[in-house]
Design a protein around this motif. Structure first.
Motif, PDB file in Angstrom:
ATOM      1  N   LEU A  92      50.753  38.934  42.813  1.00 38.06           N
ATOM      2  CA  LEU A  92      50.660  39.472  41.458  1.00 38.06           C
ATOM      3  C   LEU A  92      51.155  38.462  40.419  1.00 38.06           C
ATOM      4  O   LEU A  92      50.823  38.571  39.234  1.00 38.06           O
ATOM      5  CB  LEU A  92      51.468  40.774  41.346  1.00 38.06           C
ATOM      6  N   MET A  93      51.925  37.460  40.888  1.00 34.76           N
ATOM      7  CA  MET A  93      52.442  36.449  39.955  1.00 34.76           C
ATOM      8  C   MET A  93      51.424  35.358  39.643  1.00 34.76           C
ATOM      9  O   MET A  93      51.570  34.643  38.649  1.00 34.76           O
ATOM     10  CB  MET A  93      53.714  35.816  40.533  1.00 34.76           C
ATOM     11  N   PHE A  94      50.390  35.211  40.501  1.00 37.85           N
ATOM     12  CA  PHE A  94      49.427  34.131  40.236  1.00 37.85           C
ATOM     13  C   PHE A  94      47.973  34.585  40.173  1.00 37.85           C
ATOM     14  O   PHE A  94      47.073  33.769  39.955  1.00 37.85           O
ATOM     15  CB  PHE A  94      49.582  32.989  41.255  1.00 37.85           C
ATOM     16  N   LEU A  95      47.701  35.863  40.355  1.00 33.39           N
ATOM     17  CA  LEU A  95      46.326  36.336  40.196  1.00 33.39           C
ATOM     18  C   LEU A  95      45.872  36.164  38.742  1.00 33.39           C
ATOM     19  O   LEU A  95      46.693  36.232  37.831  1.00 33.39           O
ATOM     20  CB  LEU A  95      46.230  37.812  40.588  1.00 33.39           C
ATOM     21  N   PRO A  96      44.578  35.936  38.516  1.00 31.34           N
ATOM     22  CA  PRO A  96      44.089  35.784  37.130  1.00 31.34           C
ATOM     23  C   PRO A  96      44.406  37.033  36.305  1.00 31.34           C
ATOM     24  O   PRO A  96      44.218  38.161  36.768  1.00 31.34           O
ATOM     25  CB  PRO A  96      42.572  35.616  37.314  1.00 31.34           C
ATOM     26  N   VAL A  97      44.890  36.830  35.095  1.00 26.95           N
ATOM     27  CA  VAL A  97      45.230  37.945  34.218  1.00 26.95           C
ATOM     28  C   VAL A  97      43.971  38.649  33.733  1.00 26.95           C
ATOM     29  O   VAL A  97      43.933  39.872  33.608  1.00 26.95           O
ATOM     30  CB  VAL A  97      46.059  37.447  33.016  1.00 26.95           C
TER      31      VAL A  97
END
Length: 448
Positions: free
Chosen positions: A69-74
């Motif tokens: 969740l910290m690096f998935l595309p926003v």
């Protein structure tokens, strides 16, 4: 004014992050519950075991479930963004839960969980940091038009009917395997196999995307006929899901999927709710058509590829790796160590049934099978590069058109080697057609 605007953006980001965290947590809890009260009791013989009691394995899996969740595309701005979200939700999350529950892995699950996390991170990193510069595809007149897709679809449908008309029939879900056996007896060439795949995975989703873009019902009707014909030939249940999924994505796009990717978490939850409601709430006994229907849209849609991954891990602890010789072309230079296709080899090892095929995603069939544990980060790099290439190929197409057109391809990629999905599954064809047909038009804007 600037401060107020910044506050508004910050509030929006916090709301989106909170919604993502909440939905993902509900999905994780739902999948754990379905695994323990439905998958494991009914399908333990397929590998859905619950032997693990290790708190370390569970804790590691939970860390690896939330860390992405910290690096998935926003937001979803490119095809690669949607691909990563799709695999995170449909493949990665069931994988992490399954490896933590089965309790049959030779070295425990902690190392695998961390390597899967590293592989997903590498896919994200490589696809975001690598850029391909491709020449613009030349317009080909009729060959690059919607009419050409219609022509190809009708031609492929006609050839399929000519070859299989003697066995085509609508069958109940419990009779699909006998129908599949009958179609195998008539499948006399590799071309017929490609046509059946492309009817479902290439022509049907592109026709549906064109239907949504141009608001033409005729495209959707033809797409429906294609999927129905394939189901009547070989009882392919994925043909029904492949027809259903573009409509779901179209609705999610209308709800703002590009700005709120977490909405896609609702898709697998649709398939997981029925077994929980039937087993826990209504205490229903599973038998007959009910058992088949629920299993097809939960266990087989989400769970089986994750269990197959654990079987690949166990199998390749005792057997030689393929070093990508399972890929057509590479086997000309590297000796393939088995007699049959990879899925059948692992399937026979797991079940004792020569007809059982344990197909699984690229983490299993292109990662573990090719090079063992080190194959997981390796395939992460390769998939990241492939996504960068596909982003460059469809850079002028509307991302919403690409998402809808690629939906069945992603289903294929979730259950087969990535290279098989690109060729046999028609992945490359889809993206070439998207480049021509998915360009935004001022006269007919893509309207979810």
């Amino acid at each position: 004014m600037a401060f107020a605007s910044g506050t508004k953006v910050s509030t929006s980001q916090v709301t989106r992050a909170a919604a993502t965290l909440l939905l993902h947590s509900l999905y994780i809890a739902l999948y754990f519950s379905v695994y323990d009260v439905y998958f494991s009791p009914l399908y333990g013989y397929l590998g859905f075991t619950s032997y693990s009691t290790s708190s370390a394995e569970l804790f590691t899996a939970l860390i690896c479930l939330y860390a992405p969740l910290m690096f998935l595309p926003v937001r979803i701005r490119r095809f690669s963004h949607f691909f990563i979200w799709f695999f995170f939700i449909i493949v990665y999350t069931p994988l992490q839960i399954t490896v933590a529950r089965v309790g049959t892995l030779p070295h425990g699950s902690e190392g695998l969980s961390l390597l899967l996390l590293a592989s997903l991170f590498l896919i994200r990193l490589i696809s975001a940091s690598t850029q391909f510069s491709l020449p613009r595809l030349r317009e080909l007149g009729f060959l690059s038009s919607a009419k050409f897709i219609v022509f190809l679809s009708i031609t492929a449908l006609s050839l399929t009917i000519i070859q299989f008309h003697s066995i085509m029939r609508l069958v109940a879900l419990e009779d699909v395997y006998s129908q599949r056996s009958a179609s195998t007896d008539l499948s006399v060439s590799r071309l017929s196999g490609y046509l059946l795949n492309w009817l479902v995975f290439v022509f049907s989703p592109i026709l549906l995307a064109l239907s949504f873009k141009h608001k033409k019902l005729s495209f959707a009707l033809l797409a429906s006929f294609l999927c129905l014909a394939v189901y009547m030939v070989n009882g392919s249940k994925i043909a029904l899901i492949a027809l259903f999924m573009p409509f779901v994505l179209h609705r999610l796009l209308a709800w703002g999927l590009l700005r709120r990717p977490f909405l896609f978490i609702l898709f697998p939850m649709i398939f997981l709710l029925p077994p929980i409601l039937l087993v826990v709430v209504f205490e229903t006994e599973f038998d007959g058509i009910l058992k088949i229907a629920v299993s097809q849209f939960s266990m087989r849609a989400l769970g089986i590829q994750a269990v197959a991954f654990t079987q690949y891990v166990q199998f390749f602890e005792e057997n030689p790796h393929t070093y990508f010789s399972h890929v057509t072309g590479i086997n000309l230079f590297v000796n393939y160590p088995f007699q049959g296709p990879l899925g059948r080899v692992v399937g026979y090892w797991a079940s004792g049934n020569e007809l059982f095929s344990a197909n699984s995603n690229f983490w299993a069939s292109d990662g573990i099978a090719a090079a063992g544990y080190i194959g997981l980060p390796l395939i992460g790099v390769l998939v990241g590069l492939l996504l960068s290439f596909l982003d460059a190929l469809v850079k002028s197409a509307d991302v919403r058109f690409v998402i809808i057109s690629s939906a069945p391809f992603l289903l294929t990629a979730a259950n087969t080697p990535i290279f098989t999905a690109m060729v046999t599954g028609g992945g490359l064809l889809i993206f070439v057609f998207c480049q021509y047909l998915g360009k935004p038009s001022h006269r007919t804007p893509f309207a979810p």
